[in-house]
Design an enzyme around this catalytic site. Structure first.
Site, PDB file in Angstrom:
ATOM      1  N   SER A  39     -30.818 -23.045  14.502  1.00  0.00           N
ATOM      2  CA  SER A  39     -30.723 -24.508  14.538  1.00  0.00           C
ATOM      3  C   SER A  39     -29.645 -25.005  15.493  1.00  0.00           C
ATOM      4  O   SER A  39     -29.796 -26.061  16.103  1.00  0.00           O
ATOM      5  CB  SER A  39     -30.477 -25.062  13.133  1.00  0.00           C
ATOM      6  OG  SER A  39     -29.389 -24.417  12.517  1.00  0.00           O
ATOM      7  N   HIS A  57     -24.847 -27.420  13.782  1.00  0.00           N
ATOM      8  CA  HIS A  57     -25.677 -28.527  14.250  1.00  0.00           C
ATOM      9  C   HIS A  57     -24.900 -29.421  15.214  1.00  0.00           C
ATOM     10  O   HIS A  57     -25.371 -29.727  16.315  1.00  0.00           O
ATOM     11  CB  HIS A  57     -26.161 -29.349  13.055  1.00  0.00           C
ATOM     12  CG  HIS A  57     -27.145 -28.628  12.187  1.00  0.00           C
ATOM     13  ND1 HIS A  57     -27.891 -29.277  11.220  1.00  0.00           N
ATOM     14  CD2 HIS A  57     -27.502 -27.329  12.129  1.00  0.00           C
ATOM     15  CE1 HIS A  57     -28.669 -28.401  10.610  1.00  0.00           C
ATOM     16  NE2 HIS A  57     -28.444 -27.217  11.137  1.00  0.00           N
TER      17      HIS A  57
END
Length: 253
Positions: free
Chosen positions: A128, A179
């Site tokens: 991610s 992230h």
């Protein structure tokens, strides 16, 4: 740009880096989680991000978590995201720059995960951070390289990014540092990798494989069979897009 119209064979030929990364995700999931092979478990234990072990000199753990995942859904949604958002950048940047940008963003995300708590002993895995890095490159294009991305696709990127970041803060067990800093890493490297980049053109690579060169005419095929095939491909890719959005809402990254 984000809704694929290629057949599976065309996709594999045209976007080999994205195809390879997704294949690695799924292969590692098979040997680690599905078959639970000893070698798979050893790979996971050797490659998962663990800050305390990084602090003790195991620096490869800044890289290896990018291709490891915690379960099928984790691997699938990250792979779907890469399939949707990776191809345009692979074409625009070229294979080498795409690989550099992807892993640079993932490493930056993992590095700051380590910096924020060097003595933590919990494992973290997932692509991610690298995928948020792709969002960072797209957002840089939307702001500073408007000729490379149209307004509609820019709005899609901005909307998905905002939803993803909001849900990152709302859900538990999320590596928020990966992230945030993965996105920042992608945004930071964007001016370097976007140098000499050209707008995405789905027909440019396909023309080479079809043998038509620059004179390839995407409208040369007429008839119901070709149109039906295109409709089916669009339906498949729209369904994949819906699954990715569902993953964002449920924070399966």
């Amino acid at each position: 740009m984000f809704f694929r119209t290629e057949s599976f064979q065309q996709f594999v030929r045209t976007y080999p880096i994205v195809t390879t990364l997704v294949s690695i995700h799924l292969f590692l999931w098979v040997i680690i989680d599905l078959f639970q092979l000893n070698i798979g478990m050893q790979i996971y234990q050797w490659g998962a991000g663990v800050n305390l072990m990084i602090d003790n000199g195991e620096y490869w753990r800044l890289i290896t978590p990018i291709v490891l995942h915690a379960g099928l859904m984790h691997a699938l949604f990250n792979s779907f995201s890469l399939v949707l958002f990776g191809p345009a950048l692979e074409q625009m940047l070229g294979k080498f720059k795409f690989i550099v940008a992807y892993f640079f963003a993932g490493i930056v995300g993992n590095l700051f995960t380590y910096v924020m708590d060097p003595t933590a002993f919990y494992p973290y895995v997932g692509a991610s951070g690298a995928i948020y890095g792709l969002f960072g490159i797209y957002l840089f294009m939307t702001i500073f390289r408007k000729h490379l991305i149209d307004q509609a696709n820019g709005q899609i990127i901005l909307t998905i990014f905002i939803i993803g970041m909001i849900m990152s803060f709302l859900r538990t067990n999320i590596n928020i540092y990966a992230h945030i800093f993965g996105f920042i890493g992608g945004f930071a490297i964007a001016p370097v990798v976007l140098r000499n980049a050209r707008p995405f053109n789905i027909w440019s690579n396909r023309s080479v494989h079809q043998g038509g060169g620059v004179n390839f005419n995407p409208n040369r095929w007429k008839g119901n069979r070709w149109r039906n095939k295109q409709r089916l491909n669009k339906v498949v890719w729209v369904l994949l897009g819906a699954l990715v959005l569902l993953g964002l809402f449920n924070r399966l990254f």
